[in-house]
Design a protein around this motif. Structure first.
Motif, mmCIF file in Angstrom:
data_model
loop_
_atom_site.group_PDB
_atom_site.id
_atom_site.type_symbol
_atom_site.label_atom_id
_atom_site.label_comp_id
_atom_site.label_asym_id
_atom_site.label_seq_id
_atom_site.Cartn_x
_atom_site.Cartn_y
_atom_site.Cartn_z
ATOM 1 N N MET A 191 0.888 -1.186 -0.003
ATOM 2 C CA MET A 191 0.008 -0.003 -0.015
ATOM 3 C C MET A 191 0.821 1.182 0.078
ATOM 4 N N THR A 192 0.404 2.141 -1.006
ATOM 5 C CA THR A 192 1.130 3.465 -0.918
ATOM 6 C C THR A 192 0.553 4.453 -0.482
ATOM 7 N N ILE A 193 0.713 5.248 0.502
ATOM 8 C CA ILE A 193 0.172 6.292 1.137
ATOM 9 C C ILE A 193 0.726 7.740 1.037
ATOM 10 N N LEU A 214 3.352 3.266 10.246
ATOM 11 C CA LEU A 214 2.915 3.148 8.693
ATOM 12 C C LEU A 214 3.971 4.215 7.765
ATOM 13 N N ILE A 239 -4.486 6.827 -0.777
ATOM 14 C CA ILE A 239 -4.188 5.499 -0.907
ATOM 15 C C ILE A 239 -4.245 4.615 -2.076
ATOM 16 N N ASP A 240 -3.111 4.601 -2.475
ATOM 17 C CA ASP A 240 -2.835 3.713 -3.925
ATOM 18 C C ASP A 240 -3.780 4.247 -4.969
ATOM 19 N N GLN A 293 -6.248 6.557 -4.702
ATOM 20 C CA GLN A 293 -7.589 6.705 -4.116
ATOM 21 C C GLN A 293 -7.416 8.028 -3.254
ATOM 22 N N TYR A 319 -10.379 5.247 8.165
ATOM 23 C CA TYR A 319 -9.757 4.317 7.121
ATOM 24 C C TYR A 319 -8.526 3.490 7.648
#
Ligand SMILES: N[C@@H](CCC(=O)N[C@@H](CS)C(=O)NCC(=O)O)C(=O)O
Length: 204
Positions: free
Chosen positions: A1-3, A26, A60-61, A63, A74
């Motif tokens: 996951m890329t944040i 994270l 987030i990815d 979005q 979330y």
């Protein structure tokens, strides 16, 4: 996951998300905007990041999720920062809505006007509204103080995203001349929060 966190670093709403992602360990990338220069109001930002022209926005990815407390939710699901009990979940939401209706529009707006816009640059309407913002902010602190007088954390007996949501701007109240020692239970809670091992200040 890329944040990625689209943010204005001094914003308490953005700080809430940096805090939780730090607590959750994270990794995330920070993308800064100068809201004083209208950088969240460009056609590109409105079309791609948030049609509401505001930060924070959690990406987030690919979005995009605006609204600090939605982003807290979330991130917190299935972690220790979101209660398991159904009623406690609703209480966490209760205090997060309280934060958005009673704390943020008063203490955060007053702080933005005084500290970032500057009293001399305020419009007549803003100058007229400032004392009312401070009065309503103090009223919210009184409610929170009463709630915290018999408990360590806002919901249940452990830290949750309700605490993180409230801490974002409550701890900035001294920026607008509000002495948190007038609210001893809030001051004690703020002290507990700042003593958490992974704590980081808003300036970090
Ligand atoms: N309810 C939103 C409030 C977001 C908000 O008001 N952000 C402010 C900074 S704290 C902003 O982006 N202001 C820039 C503008 O309105 O142009 C949240 O909790 O995320």
């Amino acid at each position: 996951m890329t944040i990625r966190l689209h943010e204005y670093a001094p914003s308490g709403n953005c700080y809430k998300l940096r805090l939780l992602m730090r607590f959750l360990e994270l990794p995330f990338e920070r993308i800064g905007y100068d809201i004083l220069k209208g950088e969240t109001r460009t056609p590109e930002f409105l079309a791609r990041v948030n049609a509401n022209g505001r930060i924070p926005v959690l990406e987030i990815d690919g979005q995009f999720l605006p609204e600090s407390n939605a982003a807290l939710y979330y991130l917190a699901q299935n972690t220790a920062y979101w209660p398991v009990d159904r009623f406690a979940q609703a209480q966490a939401l209760q205090w997060m809505f309280f934060e958005q209706y009673n704390v943020e529009p008063n203490l955060a707006t007053a702080r933005f006007w005084v500290r970032y816009v500057g009293v001399d640059a305020l419009s007549d309407l803003q100058r007229q509204q400032l004392p009312h913002k401070l009065e309503a902010g103090r009223a919210a602190l009184k409610v929170l103080d009463q709630h915290l007088s018999a408990r360590l954390w806002v919901v249940g007996d452990s830290l949750s995203i309700a605490d993180i949501a409230l801490y974002g701007y409550v701890h900035c109240a001294p920026d607008v001349g509000v002495d948190l020692n007038d609210y001893p239970a809030v001051a004690a809670w703020g002290g507990r929060f700042a003593a958490l091992p992974a704590y980081l200040p808003i300036s970090a």
